[in-house]
Design a protein around this motif. Structure first.
Motif, PDB file in Angstrom:
ATOM      1  N   ALA A  43       0.825  -1.206   0.000  1.00 48.43           N
ATOM      2  CA  ALA A  43       0.000   0.000   0.000  1.00 48.43           C
ATOM      3  C   ALA A  43       0.863   1.262   0.000  1.00 48.43           C
ATOM      4  CB  ALA A  43      -0.924   0.004   1.206  1.00 48.43           C
ATOM      5  N   GLN A  44       0.459   2.237  -0.782  1.00 48.68           N
ATOM      6  CA  GLN A  44       1.166   3.515  -0.863  1.00 48.68           C
ATOM      7  C   GLN A  44       0.272   4.626  -0.317  1.00 48.68           C
ATOM      8  OE1 GLN A  44       2.182   4.011  -4.991  1.00 48.68           O
ATOM      9  NE2 GLN A  44       3.755   2.414  -4.946  1.00 48.68           N
ATOM     10  N   SER A  45       0.792   5.344   0.655  1.00 48.02           N
ATOM     11  CA  SER A  45      -0.004   6.398   1.283  1.00 48.02           C
ATOM     12  C   SER A  45      -0.219   7.568   0.328  1.00 48.02           C
ATOM     13  CB  SER A  45       0.696   6.893   2.555  1.00 48.02           C
ATOM     14  OG  SER A  45      -0.041   7.969   3.124  1.00 48.02           O
ATOM     15  N   LEU A  46      -1.439   8.058   0.310  1.00 42.76           N
ATOM     16  CA  LEU A  46      -1.784   9.245  -0.471  1.00 42.76           C
ATOM     17  C   LEU A  46      -1.883  10.468   0.419  1.00 42.76           C
ATOM     18  CD1 LEU A  46      -4.561   7.711  -2.771  1.00 42.76           C
ATOM     19  CD2 LEU A  46      -2.144   8.050  -3.322  1.00 42.76           C
ATOM     20  N   GLY A  47      -1.605  10.266   1.717  1.00 39.95           N
ATOM     21  CA  GLY A  47      -1.672  11.364   2.672  1.00 39.95           C
ATOM     22  C   GLY A  47      -3.057  11.525   3.263  1.00 39.95           C
ATOM     23  N   ASP A  48      -3.205  12.520   4.110  1.00 32.20           N
ATOM     24  CA  ASP A  48      -4.495  12.824   4.714  1.00 32.20           C
ATOM     25  C   ASP A  48      -5.305  13.674   3.739  1.00 32.20           C
ATOM     26  OD1 ASP A  48      -3.775  11.489   7.010  1.00 32.20           O
ATOM     27  OD2 ASP A  48      -2.968  13.286   7.975  1.00 32.20           O
ATOM     28  N   LEU A  49      -6.432  13.122   3.302  1.00 36.64           N
ATOM     29  CA  LEU A  49      -7.226  13.780   2.271  1.00 36.64           C
ATOM     30  C   LEU A  49      -8.609  14.143   2.793  1.00 36.64           C
ATOM     31  CD1 LEU A  49      -6.362  11.441  -0.754  1.00 36.64           C
ATOM     32  CD2 LEU A  49      -5.226  13.566  -0.083  1.00 36.64           C
ATOM     33  N   GLU A  50      -9.164  15.188   2.198  1.00 32.21           N
ATOM     34  CA  GLU A  50     -10.524  15.602   2.543  1.00 32.21           C
ATOM     35  C   GLU A  50     -11.518  14.825   1.694  1.00 32.21           C
ATOM     36  OE1 GLU A  50     -11.040  19.753   2.093  1.00 32.21           O
ATOM     37  OE2 GLU A  50      -9.731  20.304   3.766  1.00 32.21           O
ATOM     38  N   LEU A  51     -12.590  14.408   2.337  1.00 33.28           N
ATOM     39  CA  LEU A  51     -13.676  13.753   1.629  1.00 33.28           C
ATOM     40  C   LEU A  51     -14.882  14.681   1.623  1.00 33.28           C
ATOM     41  CD1 LEU A  51     -13.540  10.089   2.992  1.00 33.28           C
ATOM     42  CD2 LEU A  51     -12.519  10.998   0.914  1.00 33.28           C
ATOM     43  N   GLU A  52     -15.582  14.716   0.518  1.00 34.03           N
ATOM     44  CA  GLU A  52     -16.740  15.583   0.372  1.00 34.03           C
ATOM     45  C   GLU A  52     -17.751  15.329   1.492  1.00 34.03           C
ATOM     46  OE1 GLU A  52     -20.409  16.322  -2.796  1.00 34.03           O
ATOM     47  OE2 GLU A  52     -18.692  15.063  -3.347  1.00 34.03           O
ATOM     48  N   GLY A  53     -18.131  16.409   2.167  1.00 33.04           N
ATOM     49  CA  GLY A  53     -19.141  16.301   3.208  1.00 33.04           C
ATOM     50  C   GLY A  53     -18.603  15.916   4.570  1.00 33.04           C
ATOM     51  N   ARG A  54     -17.279  15.746   4.696  1.00 32.46           N
ATOM     52  CA  ARG A  54     -16.694  15.356   5.986  1.00 32.46           C
ATOM     53  C   ARG A  54     -15.714  16.428   6.450  1.00 32.46           C
ATOM     54  NH1 ARG A  54     -17.016  10.081   7.768  1.00 32.46           N
ATOM     55  NH2 ARG A  54     -15.023  10.310   8.823  1.00 32.46           N
ATOM     56  N   ALA A  55     -15.776  16.780   7.719  1.00 32.59           N
ATOM     57  CA  ALA A  55     -14.912  17.835   8.258  1.00 32.59           C
ATOM     58  C   ALA A  55     -13.496  17.324   8.491  1.00 32.59           C
ATOM     59  CB  ALA A  55     -15.500  18.370   9.561  1.00 32.59           C
ATOM     60  N   GLU A  56     -13.381  16.070   8.966  1.00 27.04           N
ATOM     61  CA  GLU A  56     -12.072  15.517   9.291  1.00 27.04           C
ATOM     62  C   GLU A  56     -11.421  14.874   8.067  1.00 27.04           C
ATOM     63  OE1 GLU A  56     -12.278  12.842  12.546  1.00 27.04           O
ATOM     64  OE2 GLU A  56     -13.191  14.284  13.919  1.00 27.04           O
TER      65      GLU A  56
END
Length: 364
Positions: free
Chosen positions: A343-356
Motif C-alpha cells: 500500500a502507498q499512502s496518499l496522505g491525509d485527504l478531505e472527503l466531500e461532506g466530511r470535516a475531518e
C-alpha cells in the motif's frame, strides 16, 4: 487431510439444497393431508402404495432427490436457457420439461415402492401388474397434479431467488434482518471507467448488452472470494463482505485483482463485439453498519451507515489521483502483511461532506 469446498461450490450447494427441502416438506404435507382424510386406509389398493414406515422413508428420499435434481438443472442447465423469454413463457416451458422428467422418474421409482409394499422383488409379476394399473388410474392423475404443484412452487422460488438474490431471499425467509442489526462489514464501490462516453457511443440497447456481459464476467471472481452483490447502480456495482470473511487472506482486495484479470482475459471479446475494453476503479472501506429489511411496496435488505458514504467518496477520488484501488488506513492495517506492505499512502485527504481528513492508501 481436510477437504474444503470452494466458495463457488458452497454457493451452488446452498442454491440447490432448498429445492430438495421444498419437495420434501411439500411431500410430507400432502401425505399428512391424505392420512387425515383416510386414516391411512388405502382407498385404491390396486393402484396406490399403502403407506408404511419403509415406504415413507423411501418416498421421502425419492422426493428429496427429485427436488435436488431439479435444483441441479435450474442452477447448471436452465439458468440462461430461456433468458430471452417472458416470465410466463419461461415457466410454461420449464413446467413441460420438468413434468416430463419427473414422470419418467416416477415411472422408475413406482415399481421400487410397489416391491417394498408387497415385500417382493422387482421381477415379481404382481409389481408390474400394479404398475400398469397405476398408469391408467386416478392415482396417476393425482400424482401428475401433485408433481405439477411441486414444480410450480419450485419455479416460483427460483424466480424470487434470481431476482432478489439467493442470500437476500434466504435472509428474508429466516427473518435474520426482520429487526435492524448492527454488524461490521466491508464495502467495495466499483465504478466503470469512461462509462458516459461509452454509453453515448454504443446507444442504450448495445450499452445494456455491454453492461450485462461486463457484470457476468465479474460474477465468478465475486463468488470465489465470498463477496455478495449489494446493488447494481447503472455502471457501478456495490460489493460487500462480512468483515471476517473479507479480511481472510485479504479476499476483499484479491477479489479486485481477480475481477481485473478476468476482464483482461476477455479483452479480445469486448474489443471485437463492442469496440472497447472495460476497466474500473474501486474504493474499499470497512466499519459498522445497521442492516435490516426496508420498503413498503418492495422488501429488500438495506445497509446504512457512514461506511457506505465514505466508500463512495473514496471511489470518486480514484479518478482524481489516477489510482485503480484506494482504501482507508483502518482497512489497510487489517490486511495480510504482504498486502499492507504494498500500500502507498496518499496522505491525509478531505472527503466531500466530511470535516475531518482521512489517510488513504493506494493498492493498485
Amino acid at each position: 487431510m481436510i477437504f474444503r469446498l470452494s466458495p463457488k461450490s458452497r454457493r451452488n450447494l446452498s442454491r440447490i439444497i432448498p429445492y430438495g427441502v421444498i419437495w420434501l416438506f411439500l411431500g410430507w404435507f400432502i401425505l399428512t393431508l391424505e392420512f387425515l382424510a383416510t386414516g391411512n386406509e388405502n382407498q385404491r389398493p390396486e393402484t396406490e402404495i399403502t403407506l408404511s414406515f419403509g415406504v415413507l422413508v423411501f418416498a421421502s428420499l425419492a422426493v428429496f432427490i427429485a427436488g435436488l435434481l431439479m435444483g441441479v438443472l435450474e442452477v447448471f442447465v436452465f439458468k440462461n436457457l430461456f433468458r430471452s423469454k417472458g416470465l410466463g413463457a419461461k415457466i410454461a416451458l420449464k413446467m413441460g420439461i420438468y413434468l416430463l422428467f419427473m414422470l419418467i422418474l416416477n415411472a422408475l421409482t413406482f415399481p421400487l415402492a410397489a416391491s417394498l409394499e408387497l415385500g417382493t422383488t422387482l421381477t415379481d409379476e404382481k409389481v408390474w401388474e400394479k404398475f400398469w394399473r397405476y398408469l391408467g388410474s386416478v392415482t396417476f392423475w393425482s400424482t401428475l397434479i401433485s408433481l405439477s404443484f411441486h414444480i410450480l412452487l419450485s419455479l416460483i422460488y427460483s424466480g424470487f431467488s434470481d431476482h432478489l438474490g439467493h442470500g437476500v431471499l434466504l435472509n428474508l425467509f429466516t427473518g435474520r434482518y426482520h429487526r435492524p442489526l448492527g454488524e461490521s462489514r466491508i464495502f467495495m464501490f466499483l465504478d466503470m471507467q469512461s462509462s458516459t462516453s461509452l454509453a453515448e457511443k454504443l446507444g442504450h440497447q448495445r450499452y445494456f448488452d455491454f453492461l450485462s456481459s461486463y457484470y457476468n464476467e465479474l460474477s465468478d471472481a465475486i463468488v470465489e472470494h465470498e463477496g455478495s452483490v449489494y446493488q447494481y447502480i447503472g455502471d457501478e456495482i456495490v460489493i460487500t463482505w462480512e468483515t471476517e470473511k473479507g479480511l481472510r487472506n485479504g479476499q476483499c482486495v484479491a477479489c479486485f485483482f481477480a475481477m481485473r484479470k478476468q476482464l483482461e482475459s476477455k479483452a479480445r471479446y469486448f474489443q471485437e463485439v463492442y469496440g472497447v475494453i472495460p476497466a474500473f476503479r474501486a474504493g474499499l472501506h470497512c466499519g459498522q453498519v445497521t442492516t435490516g429489511e426496508i420498503g413498503a411496496l418492495k422488501k429488500e435488505i438495506f445497509f446504512t451507515g457512514d461506511v457506505l458514504n465514505v466508500t463512495s467518496r473514496i471511489q470518486k477520488l480514484c479518478k482524481i489521483y489516477g489510482k485503480e484501488l484506494i482504501t482507508t488506513q483502518v482497512l489497510k492495517d487489517q490486511l495480510p502483511q504482504a498486502m499492507a506492505d504494498q500500500a502507498q499512502s496518499l496522505g491525509d485527504l478531505e472527503l466531500e461532506g466530511r470535516a475531518e481528513k482521512i489517510e488513504l492508501f493506494s493498492l493498485a
